[in-house]
Write an enzyme that holds these catalytic residues in place. Structure first.
Site, mmCIF file in Angstrom:
data_model
loop_
_atom_site.group_PDB
_atom_site.id
_atom_site.type_symbol
_atom_site.label_atom_id
_atom_site.label_comp_id
_atom_site.label_asym_id
_atom_site.label_seq_id
_atom_site.Cartn_x
_atom_site.Cartn_y
_atom_site.Cartn_z
ATOM 1 N N GLU A 107 -43.793 30.437 -4.561
ATOM 2 C CA GLU A 107 -44.584 31.058 -5.630
ATOM 3 C C GLU A 107 -45.856 31.711 -5.085
ATOM 4 O O GLU A 107 -46.227 32.819 -5.482
ATOM 5 C CB GLU A 107 -44.924 30.024 -6.715
ATOM 6 N N LYS A 133 -46.795 35.718 -5.429
ATOM 7 C CA LYS A 133 -48.050 36.237 -6.008
ATOM 8 C C LYS A 133 -48.684 37.263 -5.070
ATOM 9 O O LYS A 133 -49.109 38.327 -5.468
ATOM 10 C CB LYS A 133 -49.033 35.091 -6.304
ATOM 11 N N CYS A 175 -39.791 49.579 -20.866
ATOM 12 C CA CYS A 175 -40.760 50.369 -21.615
ATOM 13 C C CYS A 175 -41.336 49.567 -22.772
ATOM 14 O O CYS A 175 -40.845 48.495 -23.108
ATOM 15 C CB CYS A 175 -40.065 51.609 -22.152
ATOM 16 N N ASN A 194 -36.418 51.937 -25.470
ATOM 17 C CA ASN A 194 -36.597 50.994 -24.363
ATOM 18 C C ASN A 194 -35.220 50.440 -24.015
ATOM 19 O O ASN A 194 -34.526 49.946 -24.897
ATOM 20 C CB ASN A 194 -37.518 49.843 -24.781
ATOM 21 N N GLY A 195 -34.804 50.570 -22.751
ATOM 22 C CA GLY A 195 -33.497 50.051 -22.361
ATOM 23 C C GLY A 195 -32.698 51.100 -21.621
ATOM 24 O O GLY A 195 -33.263 52.064 -21.096
ATOM 25 N N LYS A 218 -43.845 43.487 -17.010
ATOM 26 C CA LYS A 218 -43.989 42.085 -17.405
ATOM 27 C C LYS A 218 -42.671 41.477 -17.886
ATOM 28 O O LYS A 218 -42.360 40.316 -17.623
ATOM 29 C CB LYS A 218 -45.036 41.965 -18.509
ATOM 30 N N HIS A 251 -35.734 26.930 12.648
ATOM 31 C CA HIS A 251 -34.370 27.473 12.651
ATOM 32 C C HIS A 251 -34.377 28.998 12.543
ATOM 33 O O HIS A 251 -33.376 29.609 12.168
ATOM 34 C CB HIS A 251 -33.559 26.864 11.491
ATOM 35 N N TRP A 303 -41.375 52.759 -18.242
ATOM 36 C CA TRP A 303 -41.039 52.240 -16.909
ATOM 37 C C TRP A 303 -39.754 52.960 -16.553
ATOM 38 O O TRP A 303 -38.690 52.681 -17.093
ATOM 39 C CB TRP A 303 -40.812 50.716 -16.957
ATOM 40 N N ARG A 358 -45.879 46.685 -19.804
ATOM 41 C CA ARG A 358 -44.423 46.770 -19.774
ATOM 42 C C ARG A 358 -43.947 47.958 -18.942
ATOM 43 O O ARG A 358 -42.759 48.040 -18.616
ATOM 44 C CB ARG A 358 -43.860 46.881 -21.188
ATOM 45 N N GLU A 378 -46.513 40.541 -5.006
ATOM 46 C CA GLU A 378 -46.418 41.402 -6.190
ATOM 47 C C GLU A 378 -47.732 42.068 -6.580
ATOM 48 O O GLU A 378 -47.711 43.130 -7.202
ATOM 49 C CB GLU A 378 -45.806 40.641 -7.366
HETATM 50 C C1 AGP Z 1 -43.860 36.845 -11.868
HETATM 51 O O1 AGP Z 1 -45.198 36.966 -11.611
HETATM 52 C C2 AGP Z 1 -43.194 38.070 -12.243
HETATM 53 N N1 AGP Z 1 -43.821 38.692 -13.330
HETATM 54 C C3 AGP Z 1 -41.696 37.935 -12.439
HETATM 55 O O2 AGP Z 1 -41.147 37.435 -11.271
HETATM 56 C C4 AGP Z 1 -41.271 37.043 -13.609
HETATM 57 O O3 AGP Z 1 -41.522 35.711 -13.318
HETATM 58 C C5 AGP Z 1 -39.776 37.240 -13.861
HETATM 59 O O4 AGP Z 1 -39.551 38.580 -14.193
HETATM 60 C C6 AGP Z 1 -39.260 36.314 -14.958
HETATM 61 O O5 AGP Z 1 -39.891 36.604 -16.162
HETATM 62 P P1 AGP Z 1 -39.660 35.618 -17.414
HETATM 63 O O6 AGP Z 1 -40.288 34.303 -17.086
HETATM 64 O O7 AGP Z 1 -40.328 36.312 -18.562
HETATM 65 O O8 AGP Z 1 -38.186 35.506 -17.610
#
Ligand code: AGP
Length: 592
Positions: free
Chosen positions: A465, A469, A2, A100-101, A587, A488, A74, A27, A472
């Protein structure tokens, strides 16, 4: 995870809170709400969904309050609905909390409180905080909070206020980020810096176990014993413009196009410190890289470069796996913890546990003053500016720049190699110049349900990577795989309907990758080749082709990732999806 915010000052609090919540929305965006001290009472307004729903419901209401707290959610405990939205209040309705948490022992506390006749309205863990503070409240909010905190287990940051003391907000940090913003005749609390950047650049990052008493003209910080703590105010190098879209449709697109500058500034920042590590990398028995998500992919790439140039064992682990696995660690180990936010719980707690067992911990972060920055032995920064889009882009390539610098820091050819690195931004601009071409190609594949990404050696982490992308932000199932591993197992997935993105710069494994492409074509797979512009062989083997400028073997990842970021972006945008705030994501992941 959050986003929380608090304001006490001279201006209408609701305006400050809503502006801050809009900047915190990345967030979490399941619901949002504010609480204000209006006409001597707590006024609460909360709505399911995006901030705009909350703005709509507050529109036109004559709210004069100059103190308030806000929240964007969240959901972890209790489905996204109005009753579970924050702020939560006690039974009198005169104490309000945003959190938050996770309060891990909330069930036990809830039972105890219910046994005392306290009625709960929501399914959240947070509501126990409001009722506990109310239980201990005898006219001093700080005191009531001091008595509540020892009861709570888990990781949290929360802000609380009461109409009985309409001039103060008390904030607590324990595991989740909370920063204080210092203004003139006004002060702020927020989960992160971009939320208060429009109002101040002077911040105090709180550490775990710190409690702040925020008033219009004072900020007092205490430990959980009630001892005063004096902390430095730091000025963040970011300006409000850097946290705006700057005319781009989405933050993600803006941040993709900011990569040449982000990498350039990061290299400058790194070179200016002249590799000033307070220890010799080669004095360690092993380097262990810990990270999550995109940062893990950067770490994996870093391990290839470090293996090549430092010639010491380098291991990379998902931080969430390292955390509970019995990995031997000692003072002969160097741990590099990579996290753009510097707040990811899995990475933080893994680094802390390695440190407790004697390892030296370097953190590589993008957010100054973040937990990892403060808790590690030494910090290296990326200078990418605030990254608002949930999908990491510019922080990834900036992390690569620092990791490459670290890898070649002992090489006799260090200066020559760093010179090559410094020439990168120009080549990255060139790749960005192909955006329209990549857009056309992306739309061709926007209706696919699955996709494979293949690469070998330095292109393998880029395949991972690229697939992440696409997953997500477009919700298309995609898998990144070492091209050599295909035969394999995953080759069973290959048929006309499965597009395969193959990253094939002309490097030491180029020929091998061409053979892997042959294996795919033999099964009538559809190949999208990503390689050097003039590569006629690869062009001939590909149904579609993305060209990038020729570049020194080590540095091809800096170029090959850009078309994959754009490819995913244009597909998600074409599908009308919320690119900056994809479903179910946040994020900064501050819970385990
Ligand atoms: C990547 O696009 C994502 N947002 C997620 O995988 C992110 O890389 C991961 O949560 C790690 O975040 P950080 O680099 O802030 O630790």
């Amino acid at each position: 995870m959050c986003g929380i915010i608090g304001y006490v000052g001279k201006n209408p609090a609701v305006l400050v809170l809503l502006e801050g919540l809009e900047r915190l929305e990345y967030r979490g965006y399941d619901s949002a709400g504010v609480a204000l001290v209006e006409n001597g009472h707590i006024f609460v307004e909360k709505k399911v969904g995006k901030i705009r729903e909350l703005i709509r419901s507050l529109w036109g209401k004559p709210l004069k309050a100059t103190i308030g707290i806000g929240h964007t959610r969240w959901a972890t405990h209790g489905e996204p609905c109005e009753i579970n939205a924050h702020p939560h209040t006690d039974m009198s309705g005169e104490i309000a909390v945003v959190h938050n948490g996770i309060i891990e022992n909330y069930r036990e506390l809830k039972e105890k409180l219910q046994a005392k006749g306290i009625e709960f309205k929501s399914q959240t863990d947070t509501e126990v905080i409001a009722h506990l503070i109310s239980l201990y409240y005898e006219g001093d909010l700080l005191e009531a909070v001091m008595k509540t905190v020892p009861q709570l287990r888990g990781s949290y940051a929360f802000c609380v206020m009461t109409s009985r003391e309409p001039h103060r907000i008390v904030g607590v940090r324990y595991g989740n980020p909370l920063v204080v913003g210092i203004g003139e005749d006004e002060n702020f609390l927020a989960s992160d810096i971009p939320a208060i950047l429009p109002f101040t650049r002077h911040i105090i990052p709180l550490s775990d176990g710190e409690i702040v008493d925020l008033r219009i003209d004072s900020v007092d910080i205490y430990d959980t014993e009630g001892n005063r703590i004096v902390k430095d105010v730091i000025s963040v190098p970011w300006d409000i413009i850097s946290a705006e879209k700057g005319g781009f449709k989405h933050f993600m697109l803006k941040e993709i196009f900011e990569q040449p500058k982000a990498v350039g500034d990061t290299i400058k920042g790194y070179i200016s410190r002249d590799y000033l590590l307070p220890f010799d990398l080669k004095s360690f028995r092993r380097i262990l890289i810990l990270a999550c998500g995109t940062s893990y992919h950067a770490g994996l790439l870093g391990s290839y470069w470090m293996g090549k140039y430092l010639q010491i064992p380098v291991e990379v682990m998902y931080a969430s796996e390292f955390r509970y696995a019995d990995v031997p660690i000692s003072d002969k180990d160097l741990v590099i913890a990579i996290s753009q936010s510097g707040e990811t719980a899995d990475t933080r707690y893994s680094a802390l546990s390695a440190k407790e067992r004697g390892a030296t911990v370097i953190s590589l972060v993008n957010v100054m003053g973040s937990a990892l920055d403060r808790e590690s032995d030494y910090t290296l920064y990326t200078h990418a500016g605030p990254e608002i889009g949930v999908a990491a882009t510019k922080t990834f390539t900036s992390q690569l720049a620092v990791l490459y610098g670290l890898a070649v820091s002992h090489s006799p050819k260090k200066d020559q190699l760093m010179e090559r690195l410094s020439a990168l931004p120009h080549l990255m601009e060139e790749v960005l110049g192909e955006a329209e071409l990549i857009k056309k190609l992306a739309l061709k594949y926007a209706n696919k349900k699955n996709m494979l990404y293949l690469g070998r050696y330095l292109s393998y982490p880029i395949a991972l990577e690229g697939a992440l992308k696409l997953k997500e932000i477009s919700y298309i199932h995609a898998e990144g795989y070492p091209a050599g591993e295909m035969k394999h197992g995953p080759i069973a997935l290959i048929d006309e309907s499965m597009p395969v993105m193959v990253i094939a710069p002309k490097d030491r494994v180029y020929e091998k990758v061409l053979s892997n492409i042959e294996e795919i074509l033999t099964r009538r797979g559809t190949v999208i080749g990503l390689g050097f512009k003039e590569d006629k062989t690869l062009i001939g083997m590909s149904k579609d082709f993305i060209g990038m400028p020729e570049i020194f073997e080590d540095l091809s990842p800096f170029l090959s990732i850009i078309p994959l970021q754009l490819f995913a972006y244009y597909i998600a945008d074409h599908l009308g999806l919320d690119v900056d705030q994809p479903r179910n994501l946040a994020k900064t992941v501050t819970v385990e």
